[in-house]
Design an enzyme around this catalytic site. Structure first.
Site, PDB file in Angstrom:
ATOM      1  CD  GLU A 290     -96.281   8.656   9.194  1.00 30.02           C
ATOM      2  OE1 GLU A 290     -96.810   8.292  10.261  1.00 30.02           O
ATOM      3  OE2 GLU A 290     -96.143   7.913   8.233  1.00 30.02           O
TER       4      GLU A 290
ATOM      5  CD  GLU B  38     -93.245   5.536  11.678  1.00 26.43           C
ATOM      6  OE1 GLU B  38     -92.025   5.788  11.553  1.00 26.43           O
ATOM      7  OE2 GLU B  38     -94.142   6.360  11.423  1.00 26.43           O
TER       8      GLU B  38
HETATM    9  N1  CAA Z   1     -97.501   5.647  22.072  1.00 27.85           N
HETATM   10  C1  CAA Z   1     -97.934   5.464  23.327  1.00 27.85           C
HETATM   11  N2  CAA Z   1     -97.316   5.964  24.415  1.00 27.85           N
HETATM   12  C2  CAA Z   1     -96.195   6.687  24.201  1.00 27.85           C
HETATM   13  C3  CAA Z   1     -95.692   6.923  22.916  1.00 27.85           C
HETATM   14  C4  CAA Z   1     -96.392   6.368  21.802  1.00 27.85           C
HETATM   15  N3  CAA Z   1     -96.026   6.571  20.528  1.00 27.85           N
HETATM   16  N4  CAA Z   1     -94.564   7.656  23.024  1.00 27.85           N
HETATM   17  C5  CAA Z   1     -94.388   7.878  24.333  1.00 27.85           C
HETATM   18  N5  CAA Z   1     -95.359   7.304  25.047  1.00 27.85           N
HETATM   19  C6  CAA Z   1     -95.538   7.278  26.504  1.00 27.85           C
HETATM   20  C7  CAA Z   1     -94.562   6.337  27.164  1.00 27.85           C
HETATM   21  O1  CAA Z   1     -95.040   4.998  27.102  1.00 27.85           O
HETATM   22  C8  CAA Z   1     -94.515   6.894  28.561  1.00 27.85           C
HETATM   23  O2  CAA Z   1     -95.656   6.458  29.260  1.00 27.85           O
HETATM   24  P1  CAA Z   1     -95.525   5.963  30.808  1.00 27.85           P
HETATM   25  O3  CAA Z   1     -95.037   7.173  31.547  1.00 27.85           O
HETATM   26  O4  CAA Z   1     -96.921   5.570  31.148  1.00 27.85           O
HETATM   27  O5  CAA Z   1     -94.523   4.865  30.807  1.00 27.85           O
HETATM   28  C9  CAA Z   1     -94.657   8.389  28.349  1.00 27.85           C
HETATM   29  O6  CAA Z   1     -95.205   8.551  27.036  1.00 27.85           O
HETATM   30  C10 CAA Z   1     -93.324   9.118  28.375  1.00 27.85           C
HETATM   31  O7  CAA Z   1     -92.452   8.479  27.458  1.00 27.85           O
HETATM   32  P2  CAA Z   1     -90.971   8.012  27.845  1.00 27.85           P
HETATM   33  O8  CAA Z   1     -90.900   7.637  29.287  1.00 27.85           O
HETATM   34  O9  CAA Z   1     -90.549   6.984  26.844  1.00 27.85           O
HETATM   35  O10 CAA Z   1     -90.196   9.401  27.617  1.00 27.85           O
HETATM   36  P3  CAA Z   1     -88.677   9.623  27.201  1.00 27.85           P
HETATM   37  O11 CAA Z   1     -88.441  11.086  27.325  1.00 27.85           O
HETATM   38  O12 CAA Z   1     -87.777   8.679  27.908  1.00 27.85           O
HETATM   39  O13 CAA Z   1     -88.614   9.188  25.630  1.00 27.85           O
HETATM   40  C11 CAA Z   1     -89.403   9.183  23.352  1.00 27.85           C
HETATM   41  C12 CAA Z   1     -89.315   9.952  24.693  1.00 27.85           C
HETATM   42  C13 CAA Z   1     -88.008   9.065  22.722  1.00 27.85           C
HETATM   43  C14 CAA Z   1     -90.308   9.995  22.447  1.00 27.85           C
HETATM   44  C15 CAA Z   1     -89.992   7.758  23.598  1.00 27.85           C
HETATM   45  O14 CAA Z   1     -91.168   7.880  24.363  1.00 27.85           O
HETATM   46  C16 CAA Z   1     -90.323   6.995  22.346  1.00 27.85           C
HETATM   47  O15 CAA Z   1     -89.445   6.455  21.708  1.00 27.85           O
HETATM   48  N6  CAA Z   1     -91.634   6.917  22.008  1.00 27.85           N
HETATM   49  C17 CAA Z   1     -92.117   6.111  20.905  1.00 27.85           C
HETATM   50  C18 CAA Z   1     -91.813   6.755  19.567  1.00 27.85           C
HETATM   51  C19 CAA Z   1     -92.293   5.874  18.431  1.00 27.85           C
HETATM   52  O16 CAA Z   1     -91.898   4.749  18.283  1.00 27.85           O
HETATM   53  N7  CAA Z   1     -93.185   6.429  17.618  1.00 27.85           N
HETATM   54  C20 CAA Z   1     -93.726   5.739  16.460  1.00 27.85           C
HETATM   55  C21 CAA Z   1     -95.011   5.047  16.825  1.00 27.85           C
HETATM   56  S1  CAA Z   1     -95.638   4.044  15.506  1.00 27.85           S
HETATM   57  C22 CAA Z   1     -96.416   5.143  14.456  1.00 27.85           C
HETATM   58  O17 CAA Z   1     -96.420   6.352  14.665  1.00 27.85           O
HETATM   59  C23 CAA Z   1     -97.121   4.522  13.246  1.00 27.85           C
HETATM   60  C24 CAA Z   1     -97.484   5.487  12.182  1.00 27.85           C
HETATM   61  O18 CAA Z   1     -96.707   5.772  11.286  1.00 27.85           O
HETATM   62  C25 CAA Z   1     -98.827   6.068  12.130  1.00 27.85           C
END
Ligand code: CAA
Length: 258
Positions: A112, A132
């Protein structure tokens, strides 16, 4: 100025802002969004800056809003505090061109935020998604509004409902990004694009941005009228004189200070 969650550099007339929370894949928290607002405001005011680039790291532009920070919020907290509305949309007030340079993940709020840039250049490793629904919420920073306008309803619904990530090639094919370049050359290439724009008259670049953004908020005839007013108003300006006379005199235009 020193920031905690951003790295900022200036390259001639171009400001480069990097989101910098590498351990959390640049998850967007309040401090980062406040700092981003400050950085945009500073460059917007600075007459030496003509173009701003927003980027992340090679692994992530931004993996979304910070889930750890918002996990216990209640409706009352978010509504009272105007979560997102309060400090995410400063970028939309920037009148100078903003180019998004996306490498790695641009997910949820990251996608976004990218879509709030004027155009996007992606590294060939970029991945865009709106996951999301998987964390139990709707998008909150324009995913259901800007995404269908950018890529059409079918592709947007597919991304929003299935959480499917699209790669850089698909993002370019469907018009979410304007160009794809090798990931290891992304910043170099985007700086070159930005330097090219920075040589143009910044006043005209700002008017073009204003007109294009208006296209999304008004009717076609109103938009064309608005454009025509600005076109007419351009005659007699130093930029118009320099651009047209340089063409006829077969020399490069010099838009310095225009
Ligand atoms: N918020 C907080 N922490 C996050 C994050 C997020 N959105 N995305 C990744 N991280 C953190 C993880 O918790 C992890 O932290 P730790 O090492 O302390 O455990 C670190 O970043 C590395 O992430 P991964 O170990 O998960 O890395 P990966 O390479 O295995 O996966 C990924 C990468 C696919 C991006 C995965 O991290 C993921 O799915 N992240 C969340 C994505 C998501 O759901 N985003 C939407 C959020 S809601 C939103 O954005 C609302 C809105 O519209 C405003």
């Amino acid at each position: 100025m020193e920031y905690q969650d951003l790295l900022v550099e200036v390259h001639d007339k171009v400001a480069l802002i990097r989101l910098n929370r590498p351990k959390a894949l640049n998850a967007l928290n309040d401090n980062m969004m406040n700092e981003l607002g400050e950085a945009f405001a500073k460059f917007e005011k600075d007459p030496a800056i003509h173009v701003i680039i927003l980027t992340g790291s090679e692994k992530a532009f931004a993996a979304g809003a910070d889930i750890a920070a918002m996990k216990d919020y209640t409706y009352q907290d978010t509504h009272r505090d105007n979560y997102i509305g309060r400090n995410w949309e400063h970028i939309l007030k920037v009148r100078k061109p903003v180019i998004g340079a996306v490498s790695g993940f641009a997910l949820g709020g990251g996608c976004e935020l990218a879509m709030m840039c004027d155009f996007l250049v992606a590294g060939d490793n970029a991945k865009f998604g709106q996951p999301e629904i998987k964390v139990g919420v709707t998008p909150g920073a324009g995913g259901t509004q800007r995404l269908p306008r950018a890529i059409g309803k079918a592709k947007a619904m597919d991304m929003l409902l299935t959480t499917r990530m699209i790669d850089a090639a698909e993002a370019e094919r469907i018009g979410l990004v304007s160009r794809v370049v090798p990931a290891d050359k992304l910043i170099e290439e985007v700086l070159e694009i930005a330097q090219g724009i920075a040589q143009m008259p910044v006043s005209v670049a700002m008017q073009i941005k204003d007109c294009v953004n208006r296209a999304f908020e008004t009717t076609l005839s109103e938009g064309v009228n608005y454009e025509r007013r600005l076109f007419h108003a351009g005659f007699g300006t130093p930029a118009q004189r320099e651009g047209m006379y340089a063409f006829l005199e077969k020399r490069l235009p010099n838009f310095e200070g225009l």
